[in-house]
Design an enzyme around this catalytic site. Structure first.
Site, short mmCIF file in Angstrom:
data_model
loop_
_atom_site.label_atom_id
_atom_site.label_comp_id
_atom_site.label_asym_id
_atom_site.label_seq_id
_atom_site.Cartn_x
_atom_site.Cartn_y
_atom_site.Cartn_z
N ASP A 6 3.19 18.37 33.69
CA ASP A 6 4.49 17.77 33.10
C ASP A 6 4.93 19.00 32.35
OD1 ASP A 6 5.27 14.89 31.79
OD2 ASP A 6 5.03 16.30 30.15
N TYR B 74 10.69 22.41 25.89
CA TYR B 74 9.67 22.98 25.82
C TYR B 74 9.71 24.44 25.77
CZ TYR B 74 7.28 18.47 26.71
OH TYR B 74 6.82 17.18 26.76
N LYS C 201 11.99 17.05 32.17
CA LYS C 201 12.43 16.02 31.42
C LYS C 201 13.94 16.57 30.79
CE LYS C 201 8.10 14.86 29.31
NZ LYS C 201 7.57 16.03 29.66
N HIS D 58 14.25 12.55 28.27
CA HIS D 58 13.17 12.81 27.14
C HIS D 58 13.27 11.93 26.11
CE1 HIS D 58 10.94 16.70 25.78
NE2 HIS D 58 10.35 15.54 25.39
#
Length: 214
Positions: free
Chosen positions: A51, A56, A84, A117
């Site tokens: 994931d 990130y 995302k 997201h």
């Protein structure tokens, strides 16, 4: 989404017919060499769902680990990849570009699952803090959501992603999305830190329309 139990490779079946492993490795707050090693180790011990998210800031590191795995014994179709979309108010027309950046960083030609997201496409602080909005902004939010989801559906048509979904959506937000969505979200991913009562409330609705992924 029907659960499968038994073997270590347990999975759920999405509304596309695709199988998503029930357990995956989350990569939030993982970076640098530690991220590379974490993904490599996870894949070596049997994890088949990774994931990720553009927000990130570590998809290049994830891609490095995936490259090593694919050059060894694994095939691309062996690994379920989720990423995302981080969408700002001024970038609704760049959603295709964003997924292409993720694909390049991860070193793959498609994503198995691509999520919005957060439900609001205005700018916000980090991966855990959704933006605040007043009631007067709600109509604008719905308009942005409609534009963003239409672009997400286009990614499926282009073959860049196999399935699309949402993340951190409330029951009401999903209901609004379903009024105009041509492609029903495959999942609604929420974090395990969510309040239990909120998860139960979501669960009662979303498993009837959009499966809840925790």
């Amino acid at each position: 989404m029907k659960g499968k139990t038994g073997a270590p490779g347990s999975h759920f079946v999405l509304n596309t017919g695709a199988k998503i492993p029930a357990i995956g490795l989350g990569t939030w707050q993982s970076g640098g060499d530690l991220c590379v090693e974490a993904v490599k180790t996870a894949l070596s011990v049997g994890y088949r769902h990774i994931d990720c998210a553009h927000l990130y800031g570590n998809e290049i590191e994830v891609g490095e680990a995936l490259s090593e795995a694919f050059n060894a014994s694994l095939k691309r179709e062996d690994v379920f990849l989720t990423s995302k979309l981080y969408c700002t108010m001024n970038s609704l027309n760049k959603i295709e570009n964003y997924v292409r950046v993720s694909l390049k960083n991860l070193g793959v030609s498609y994503l198995d699952l691509y999520l919005m997201h957060w439900p609001d496409s205005s700018a916000f602080g980090d991966a855990t803090d959704p933006p605040s909005k007043s009631g007067s902004e709600y109509r604008q939010f719905l308009n942005r959501l409609k534009q963003a989801w239409k672009a997400m559906e286009g990614l499926v048509d282009l073959g860049l992603v196999r399935a699309i979904g949402v993340s951190n959506f409330s029951v009401q937000q999903i209901k609004e999305l379903l009024k105009f969505a041509k492609v029903v979200p495959a999942v609604n991913q929420v974090g395990p830190s969510s309040l239990l009562t909120s998860v139960i409330h979501l669960n009662r609705f979303t498993f009837q329309a959009v499966p809840l992924l925790i």
